[in-house]
Design a protein around this motif. Structure first.
Motif, PDB file in Angstrom:
ATOM      1  N   LYS A  83       7.649   3.636   0.158  1.00  0.00           N
ATOM      2  CA  LYS A  83       7.327   3.248   1.526  1.00  0.00           C
ATOM      3  C   LYS A  83       5.835   2.968   1.664  1.00  0.00           C
ATOM      4  CE  LYS A  83      11.007   6.029   3.644  1.00  0.00           C
ATOM      5  NZ  LYS A  83      11.303   7.101   4.632  1.00  0.00           N
ATOM      6  N   GLU A  84       5.511   2.168   2.668  1.00  0.00           N
ATOM      7  CA  GLU A  84       4.111   1.925   2.976  1.00  0.00           C
ATOM      8  C   GLU A  84       3.456   3.225   3.449  1.00  0.00           C
ATOM      9  OE1 GLU A  84       2.320  -0.746   2.632  1.00  0.00           O
ATOM     10  OE2 GLU A  84       3.827  -2.294   2.232  1.00  0.00           O
ATOM     11  N   SER A  85       2.189   3.384   3.110  1.00  0.00           N
ATOM     12  CA  SER A  85       1.474   4.590   3.517  1.00  0.00           C
ATOM     13  C   SER A  85       1.423   4.728   5.034  1.00  0.00           C
ATOM     14  CB  SER A  85       0.054   4.574   2.953  1.00  0.00           C
ATOM     15  OG  SER A  85      -0.640   5.754   3.289  1.00  0.00           O
ATOM     16  N   ARG A  86       1.352   3.588   5.740  1.00  0.00           N
ATOM     17  CA  ARG A  86       1.274   3.643   7.204  1.00  0.00           C
ATOM     18  C   ARG A  86       2.558   4.185   7.827  1.00  0.00           C
ATOM     19  NH1 ARG A  86       2.008  -1.910   6.217  1.00  0.00           N
ATOM     20  NH2 ARG A  86       3.943  -2.764   7.111  1.00  0.00           N
ATOM     21  N   ASN A  87       3.656   4.193   7.063  1.00  0.00           N
ATOM     22  CA  ASN A  87       4.923   4.708   7.572  1.00  0.00           C
ATOM     23  C   ASN A  87       5.142   6.176   7.231  1.00  0.00           C
ATOM     24  OD1 ASN A  87       5.586   2.177   8.623  1.00  0.00           O
ATOM     25  ND2 ASN A  87       6.535   1.517   6.711  1.00  0.00           N
ATOM     26  N   ASN A  88       4.169   6.794   6.594  1.00  0.00           N
ATOM     27  CA  ASN A  88       4.254   8.213   6.269  1.00  0.00           C
ATOM     28  C   ASN A  88       3.287   8.965   7.183  1.00  0.00           C
ATOM     29  OD1 ASN A  88       3.480  10.802   4.893  1.00  0.00           O
ATOM     30  ND2 ASN A  88       4.996  10.091   3.405  1.00  0.00           N
ATOM     31  N   ILE A  89       3.826   9.784   8.086  1.00  0.00           N
ATOM     32  CA  ILE A  89       2.989  10.451   9.088  1.00  0.00           C
ATOM     33  C   ILE A  89       2.011  11.424   8.444  1.00  0.00           C
ATOM     34  CG2 ILE A  89       2.994  11.842  11.182  1.00  0.00           C
ATOM     35  CD1 ILE A  89       4.167   9.049  11.488  1.00  0.00           C
ATOM     36  N   ALA A  90       2.422  12.091   7.382  1.00  0.00           N
ATOM     37  CA  ALA A  90       1.501  13.004   6.693  1.00  0.00           C
ATOM     38  C   ALA A  90       0.307  12.233   6.140  1.00  0.00           C
ATOM     39  CB  ALA A  90       2.226  13.739   5.572  1.00  0.00           C
ATOM     40  N   ASP A  91       0.556  11.055   5.577  1.00  0.00           N
ATOM     41  CA  ASP A  91      -0.537  10.207   5.082  1.00  0.00           C
ATOM     42  C   ASP A  91      -1.489   9.832   6.208  1.00  0.00           C
ATOM     43  OD1 ASP A  91       0.714  10.291   2.659  1.00  0.00           O
ATOM     44  OD2 ASP A  91       1.018   8.133   2.460  1.00  0.00           O
ATOM     45  N   ARG A  92      -0.924   9.480   7.359  1.00  0.00           N
ATOM     46  CA  ARG A  92      -1.753   8.999   8.469  1.00  0.00           C
ATOM     47  C   ARG A  92      -2.632  10.105   9.037  1.00  0.00           C
ATOM     48  NH1 ARG A  92       2.050   5.333  12.286  1.00  0.00           N
ATOM     49  NH2 ARG A  92       0.044   5.072  13.361  1.00  0.00           N
ATOM     50  N   ILE A  93      -2.080  11.320   9.141  1.00  0.00           N
ATOM     51  CA  ILE A  93      -2.888  12.434   9.634  1.00  0.00           C
ATOM     52  C   ILE A  93      -3.981  12.776   8.629  1.00  0.00           C
ATOM     53  CG2 ILE A  93      -2.850  14.899  10.178  1.00  0.00           C
ATOM     54  CD1 ILE A  93      -0.145  14.502  11.459  1.00  0.00           C
ATOM     55  N   TYR A 150      10.094  16.228   5.319  1.00  0.00           N
ATOM     56  CA  TYR A 150      10.728  14.910   5.375  1.00  0.00           C
ATOM     57  C   TYR A 150       9.806  13.843   4.788  1.00  0.00           C
ATOM     58  CZ  TYR A 150      12.622  10.603   7.358  1.00  0.00           C
ATOM     59  OH  TYR A 150      13.108   9.326   7.524  1.00  0.00           O
ATOM     60  N   TYR A 151       8.502  13.979   5.037  1.00  0.00           N
ATOM     61  CA  TYR A 151       7.529  13.011   4.529  1.00  0.00           C
ATOM     62  C   TYR A 151       6.922  13.450   3.193  1.00  0.00           C
ATOM     63  CZ  TYR A 151       7.762  10.822   9.121  1.00  0.00           C
ATOM     64  OH  TYR A 151       8.200  10.182  10.262  1.00  0.00           O
ATOM     65  N   ASN A 152       7.536  14.459   2.566  1.00  0.00           N
ATOM     66  CA  ASN A 152       7.036  14.988   1.294  1.00  0.00           C
ATOM     67  C   ASN A 152       5.569  15.394   1.432  1.00  0.00           C
ATOM     68  OD1 ASN A 152       7.349  15.749  -1.396  1.00  0.00           O
ATOM     69  ND2 ASN A 152       6.647  13.782  -2.178  1.00  0.00           N
ATOM     70  N   GLY A 153       5.254  16.017   2.573  1.00  0.00           N
ATOM     71  CA  GLY A 153       3.862  16.330   2.869  1.00  0.00           C
ATOM     72  C   GLY A 153       3.583  17.797   3.115  1.00  0.00           C
ATOM     73  N   LEU A 154       4.325  18.686   2.458  1.00  0.00           N
ATOM     74  CA  LEU A 154       4.112  20.117   2.673  1.00  0.00           C
ATOM     75  C   LEU A 154       2.709  20.562   2.275  1.00  0.00           C
ATOM     76  CD1 LEU A 154       7.556  21.633   1.587  1.00  0.00           C
ATOM     77  CD2 LEU A 154       6.603  21.496   3.896  1.00  0.00           C
ATOM     78  N   ASP A 155       2.029  19.758   1.464  1.00  0.00           N
ATOM     79  CA  ASP A 155       0.649  20.091   1.103  1.00  0.00           C
ATOM     80  C   ASP A 155      -0.267  20.094   2.322  1.00  0.00           C
ATOM     81  OD1 ASP A 155       1.271  17.140   0.788  1.00  0.00           O
ATOM     82  OD2 ASP A 155      -0.927  17.066   0.785  1.00  0.00           O
ATOM     83  N   ASN A 194       0.858  -1.183   0.000  1.00  0.00           N
ATOM     84  CA  ASN A 194       0.000   0.000   0.000  1.00  0.00           C
ATOM     85  C   ASN A 194       0.896   1.235   0.000  1.00  0.00           C
ATOM     86  OD1 ASN A 194      -2.218   1.718   0.187  1.00  0.00           O
ATOM     87  ND2 ASN A 194      -2.311   1.570   2.424  1.00  0.00           N
ATOM     88  N   PRO A 195       1.479   1.559  -1.145  1.00  0.00           N
ATOM     89  CA  PRO A 195       2.479   2.635  -1.188  1.00  0.00           C
ATOM     90  C   PRO A 195       1.892   3.997  -0.857  1.00  0.00           C
ATOM     91  CG  PRO A 195       1.849   1.970  -3.402  1.00  0.00           C
ATOM     92  CD  PRO A 195       1.221   0.982  -2.469  1.00  0.00           C
ATOM     93  N   SER A 196       2.715   4.814  -0.224  1.00  0.00           N
ATOM     94  CA  SER A 196       2.321   6.183   0.084  1.00  0.00           C
ATOM     95  C   SER A 196       2.260   6.998  -1.197  1.00  0.00           C
ATOM     96  CB  SER A 196       3.342   6.806   1.045  1.00  0.00           C
ATOM     97  OG  SER A 196       3.186   8.207   1.105  1.00  0.00           O
ATOM     98  N   LYS A 197       1.300   7.889  -1.282  1.00  0.00           N
ATOM     99  CA  LYS A 197       1.222   8.766  -2.451  1.00  0.00           C
ATOM    100  C   LYS A 197       2.289   9.852  -2.389  1.00  0.00           C
ATOM    101  CE  LYS A 197      -2.168  12.123  -0.675  1.00  0.00           C
ATOM    102  NZ  LYS A 197      -3.510  12.723  -0.889  1.00  0.00           N
ATOM    103  N   ARG A 198       2.903  10.008  -1.200  1.00  0.00           N
ATOM    104  CA  ARG A 198       3.938  11.028  -1.031  1.00  0.00           C
ATOM    105  C   ARG A 198       5.344  10.444  -1.112  1.00  0.00           C
ATOM    106  NH1 ARG A 198      -0.331  12.512   2.436  1.00  0.00           N
ATOM    107  NH2 ARG A 198      -1.084  14.642   2.020  1.00  0.00           N
ATOM    108  N   THR A 199       5.508   9.229  -0.609  1.00  0.00           N
ATOM    109  CA  THR A 199       6.798   8.533  -0.677  1.00  0.00           C
ATOM    110  C   THR A 199       6.510   7.129  -1.197  1.00  0.00           C
ATOM    111  OG1 THR A 199       6.508   8.006   1.683  1.00  0.00           O
ATOM    112  CG2 THR A 199       7.966   9.846   1.127  1.00  0.00           C
TER     113      THR A 199
END
Length: 323
Positions: free
Chosen positions: A89-99, A143-148, A81-86
């Protein structure tokens, strides 16, 4: 012999402490160079054939052959389940994705801890504190490519000298509870969400308050020191309340000679409370931003991570464990 040692030294840096890959590195060096480096268990016939075939290919250097073999040995499966930002990596490992996911599931529009200003000695220092706090949030998002996620971030700041200068935690908590009940509705939710940890709404359960001690600790630390253990802010559990005799069952009351002893954990008094949990704690600055916000939205994290105010909690986001 020397070539094999150099190649082995280079390739083993790439595989760290993976025992299987390390054994293979010795074998690769032996096969590719024709010189024994160190005895090791034989590889399967399949890998012997592959390595010997590579060693006979004159179009590649010995070093390139070894690196190619090790890359195949240490290759990882792509994330399910890849992160749309990274994407690696798994989406669950991207904090921006989780929030973002928590917001969408709850139907909320904003995130971020509210902040109470409880010191008014120097306006310039306060402005600098806010700048540094914002920097830490933005730096973590980058860091999580989540500036959006800054589009939905809102650090609501409460500044009222007559109400909050040197205010007690009881005063801050009373104001916070009234604000949270209204603010969560304005953000698209309902007050019922605050009462259950099935919905991760840290913004409406916890807030930060900054007194002169915490402000100066932040200003003394280098702004880019993300794992400084001395820079802290105060985190308040907005819905904490001190225990009372009514909170205990009849069986629990019968087990003690003096029921009042249940309300005394034997700690030094903090605002008249001698319980272990006094409803607030000092939190390292790096733990009070992005990762801390996500973590404190989970049920039971306050109890698991709690540190009494004489110490500083610096393990919410796991930054210091990676130091």
């Amino acid at each position: 012999m020397l070539l094999g040692q150099i190649m082995l030294s280079t390739t083993t840096k790439l595989i760290g402490r993976n025992p299987k890959a390390l054994k293979s590195a010795f074998t690769i060096a032996n096969i590719a160079t024709g010189s024994p480096i160190k005895s090791s268990p034989p590889l399967t016939q399949r890998y012997h054939w592959q390595f010997r075939k590579m060693a006979s290919n004159s179009s590649e250097s010995t070093h390139e052959k070894a690196l190619a073999a090790l890359a195949r040995l240490t290759r990882r499966d792509p994330p399910r389940n890849p992160s749309k930002r990274t994407a690696n990596k798994e989406s669950r490992n991207n904090i921006a994705d989780r929030i973002e996911k928590a917001q969408q599931e709850a139907g909320l529009h904003t995130w971020g801890f509210p902040i109470y200003r409880c010191t008014y000695q120097n306006d310039a220092n306060w402005t600098e504190f806010l700048r540094r706090y914002q920097w830490h949030v933005s730096h973590s998002l980058e860091y999580y490519n989540g500036l959006d996620m800054l589009d939905s971030y809102q650090a609501t700041v409460f500044e009222d000298r007559s109400l909050f200068e040197g205010a007690s935690t009881a005063t801050i908590r009373d104001h916070f509870q009234k604000w949270a009940m209204n603010a969560i509705q304005e953000s698209g939710g309902s007050p019922d969400m605050i009462r259950t940890f099935n919905v991760r709404v840290a913004r409406y359960r916890f807030c930060l308050f900054v007194n002169e001690e915490s402000l100066q600790s932040v200003l003394r630390a280098p702004i880019d020191d993300c794992i400084n253990k001395d820079a802290f802010v105060n985190m308040l559990y907005g819905w904490w309340k001190p225990e009372s005799i009514e909170d205990f069952s009849q069986e629990e009351l019968e087990d003690v000679d003096q029921p009042e002893d249940l309300l005394d954990d034997g700690y030094d008094s903090v605002e008249g409370c001698t319980l272990k949990d006094v409803g607030w704690m000092k939190v390292a600055l790096c733990d009070a931003g992005l990762e801390g916000y996500q973590q404190m939205g989970e049920g039971g994290e306050w109890q698991r991570l709690y540190e009494r105010p004489h110490g500083i909690c610096y393990h919410i986001s796991n930054f210091h464990a990676r130091r």
